[in-house]
Write a protein that holds these residues in place. Structure first.
Motif, short mmCIF file in Angstrom:
data_model
loop_
_atom_site.label_atom_id
_atom_site.label_comp_id
_atom_site.label_asym_id
_atom_site.label_seq_id
_atom_site.Cartn_x
_atom_site.Cartn_y
_atom_site.Cartn_z
N LEU A 159 -0.26 -29.21 18.64
CA LEU A 159 0.09 -30.42 17.74
C LEU A 159 0.51 -30.16 16.53
CD1 LEU A 159 -0.03 -33.93 17.64
CD2 LEU A 159 -2.31 -33.63 16.96
N TYR A 160 -0.24 -29.09 15.65
CA TYR A 160 0.33 -28.86 14.45
C TYR A 160 1.72 -28.30 14.27
CZ TYR A 160 -0.58 -27.08 9.62
OH TYR A 160 -0.49 -26.65 8.24
N MET A 161 1.96 -27.40 15.32
CA MET A 161 3.34 -26.98 15.41
C MET A 161 4.49 -28.08 15.63
SD MET A 161 3.44 -23.79 14.22
CE MET A 161 5.08 -23.47 14.40
N MET A 162 4.09 -29.00 16.40
CA MET A 162 5.04 -29.96 16.86
C MET A 162 5.31 -30.84 15.68
SD MET A 162 4.20 -30.89 21.01
CE MET A 162 5.74 -31.53 21.19
N LEU A 163 4.12 -31.24 15.19
CA LEU A 163 4.40 -31.99 13.75
C LEU A 163 5.24 -31.59 12.88
CD1 LEU A 163 0.64 -33.51 13.31
CD2 LEU A 163 2.94 -34.69 13.99
N PHE A 164 5.07 -30.14 12.43
CA PHE A 164 5.64 -29.36 11.76
C PHE A 164 7.38 -29.41 12.31
CE2 PHE A 164 8.06 -25.29 11.39
CZ PHE A 164 8.40 -25.24 9.95
N GLY A 165 7.62 -29.29 13.57
CA GLY A 165 9.02 -29.32 14.09
C GLY A 165 9.33 -30.86 13.78
N LEU A 166 8.61 -31.68 14.13
CA LEU A 166 8.97 -33.23 14.05
C LEU A 166 9.32 -33.65 12.59
CD1 LEU A 166 9.20 -35.89 15.48
CD2 LEU A 166 6.96 -36.49 14.57
N GLY A 167 8.76 -32.95 11.70
CA GLY A 167 9.23 -32.97 10.10
C GLY A 167 10.37 -32.52 9.72
N THR A 168 10.93 -31.61 10.52
CA THR A 168 12.25 -31.10 10.56
C THR A 168 13.46 -31.93 10.72
OG1 THR A 168 12.35 -29.52 12.15
CG2 THR A 168 11.53 -28.85 10.14
N VAL A 169 13.22 -32.72 11.83
CA VAL A 169 14.10 -33.60 12.45
C VAL A 169 14.80 -34.28 11.72
CG1 VAL A 169 14.41 -35.29 14.48
CG2 VAL A 169 12.75 -33.44 14.75
N PRO A 170 14.49 -35.37 10.84
CA PRO A 170 15.39 -36.31 9.96
C PRO A 170 16.47 -35.66 9.26
CG PRO A 170 12.90 -36.82 9.66
CD PRO A 170 12.80 -35.63 10.59
N LEU A 171 16.20 -34.57 8.39
CA LEU A 171 17.25 -33.77 7.85
C LEU A 171 18.06 -33.09 8.62
CD1 LEU A 171 18.49 -33.74 4.89
CD2 LEU A 171 16.75 -31.74 4.47
N MET A 172 17.70 -32.53 9.33
CA MET A 172 18.48 -31.78 10.44
C MET A 172 19.33 -32.81 10.93
SD MET A 172 17.97 -28.41 10.62
CE MET A 172 18.01 -28.02 12.24
N SER A 173 19.11 -33.89 11.50
CA SER A 173 20.02 -34.82 12.17
C SER A 173 20.88 -35.23 11.26
CB SER A 173 18.85 -35.86 12.84
OG SER A 173 18.17 -35.46 13.68
N LEU A 174 20.36 -35.73 10.12
CA LEU A 174 21.41 -36.39 9.25
C LEU A 174 22.44 -35.36 8.58
CD1 LEU A 174 21.76 -38.59 6.93
CD2 LEU A 174 20.20 -37.44 5.29
N VAL A 175 22.08 -34.33 8.44
CA VAL A 175 23.23 -33.21 8.12
C VAL A 175 24.34 -33.12 9.39
CG1 VAL A 175 23.71 -30.90 7.65
CG2 VAL A 175 21.81 -31.92 6.28
N VAL A 176 23.81 -33.09 10.35
CA VAL A 176 24.71 -32.89 11.60
C VAL A 176 25.66 -34.30 11.80
CG1 VAL A 176 25.04 -32.99 14.08
CG2 VAL A 176 22.94 -31.58 13.11
N TYR A 177 25.10 -35.30 11.26
CA TYR A 177 26.08 -36.69 11.21
C TYR A 177 26.88 -36.76 10.37
CZ TYR A 177 23.51 -38.73 15.42
OH TYR A 177 22.85 -38.69 16.58
N SER A 178 26.28 -36.09 9.08
CA SER A 178 26.97 -36.33 7.85
C SER A 178 27.89 -35.27 7.47
CB SER A 178 26.03 -36.68 6.54
OG SER A 178 25.19 -35.61 6.36
N LYS A 179 27.86 -34.20 8.20
CA LYS A 179 28.76 -32.76 7.79
C LYS A 179 28.29 -32.42 6.33
CE LYS A 179 30.50 -32.37 11.80
NZ LYS A 179 30.12 -31.27 12.64
N GLY A 180 26.84 -32.34 5.96
CA GLY A 180 26.79 -31.70 4.63
C GLY A 180 26.52 -32.81 3.61
N ILE A 181 25.84 -33.89 3.58
CA ILE A 181 25.88 -34.84 2.77
C ILE A 181 25.24 -34.24 1.31
CG2 ILE A 181 23.90 -35.97 3.47
CD1 ILE A 181 25.02 -38.44 2.81
N LEU A 182 24.23 -33.34 1.58
CA LEU A 182 23.58 -33.04 0.16
C LEU A 182 24.22 -31.90 -0.44
CD1 LEU A 182 19.73 -32.65 1.85
CD2 LEU A 182 20.90 -34.53 0.37
N GLY A 183 24.28 -32.12 -1.87
CA GLY A 183 24.88 -30.98 -2.45
C GLY A 183 23.95 -29.77 -2.99
N ASN A 184 24.49 -28.86 -3.20
CA ASN A 184 23.81 -27.51 -3.40
C ASN A 184 22.72 -27.63 -4.43
OD1 ASN A 184 25.06 -25.99 -1.64
ND2 ASN A 184 26.69 -25.39 -3.14
N SER A 185 22.91 -28.60 -5.66
CA SER A 185 21.79 -28.58 -6.80
C SER A 185 20.85 -29.21 -6.19
CB SER A 185 22.72 -29.41 -7.67
OG SER A 185 22.69 -30.98 -7.45
#
Length: 236
Positions: A159-185
């Motif tokens: 459960l600990y590892m799955m929650l860790f993985g779940l925490g990475t899902v939102p930003l990973m998905s956002l970047v796939v949809y937005s094609k790099g919306i976040l700047g380097n800074s």
């Protein structure tokens, strides 16, 4: 303590973009159908979470085995110390050792398999890509695995590892949809927070192991009650 995995995943998402981001960008997603694209991406994430869960259970078994020797508190303290040291010790001192050769060999096989699956568009291909992705070496994953060991229980470790993985899902998905919306800074600012939070988690594991009597954070160890049986012999 187990919720720290979710926060670690959320804060560590930017680190994940550097490690797993290229794979996510290369996913053969259907760009013409948003619904199908979302389903494909969800299957990929499910594969990653499944891999993390399995690894977490294995390391949870390891933690349980150590706990059976009555060193659960010492284990928690030790893992907290290791977490902090891994942040403080430069990475260059941890790389290039011969004992890592089998790891690099396995990594090569995983990458080769990933390359073949990335050419497909079937649902099982997205599941396989995500599953294999979960086994790629990553410093942040190693930190989470230390937490899974400290859980001292296979189910809680998974459960600990799955929650860790779940925490990475939102930003990973956002970047796939937005094609790099976040700047380097912005990425650099968040990356600087990751070591800080890892040290905080390490400190929490140390406090947990000290058994200070703080509810949910550092509970006192359960006292072992000894039962003494007295047998009296009566002479006839």
């Amino acid at each position: 303590m187990i919720t720290s995995a979710l926060v670690l995943g959320l804060l560590g998402s930017l680190h994940c973009l550097g490690m797993c981001g290229p794979i996510a960008f290369m996913l053969p997603l259907d760009q013409s159908n948003m619904t199908k694209k979302t389903i494909q991406l969800s299957i990929y994430h499910f594969g990653r979470l499944l891999a993390y869960g399995i690894i977490g259970m294995l390391f949870g078994f390891l933690g349980k085995g150590l706990a059976l020797f009555g060193i659960q508190q010492k284990l928690s303290i030790g893992i907290g110390v290791i977490m902090i040291l891994l942040v403080l010790i430069p990475t260059k001192y941890l790389n290039g050792h011969k004992f890592l050769t089998p790891v690099y060999s396995l990594l090569g096989k995983v990458k080769s398999k990933l390359g073949g699956e990335l050419k497909k568009k079937t649902p099982d291909a997205f599941l396989t890509i995500g599953f294999l992705n979960g086994f790629l070496p990553c410093g942040l994953v190693y930190m989470a695995l230390l937490g899974a060991i400290a859980m001292g229980n296979p189910l809680q470790g998974g459960l600990y590892m799955m929650l860790f993985g779940l925490g990475t899902v939102p930003l990973m998905s956002l970047v796939v949809y937005s094609k790099g919306i976040l700047g380097n800074s912005i990425k650099n600012k968040f990356r600087k927070l990751i070591p800080v939070f890892v040290v905080i988690i390490g400190a929490l594991f140390i406090v947990r192991g000290l058994g200070l009597g703080i509810p949910y954070v550092s509970p006192k160890p359960m006292a072992t009650n000894s039962v003494t049986a007295t047998i009296e012999c009566h002479q006839p």
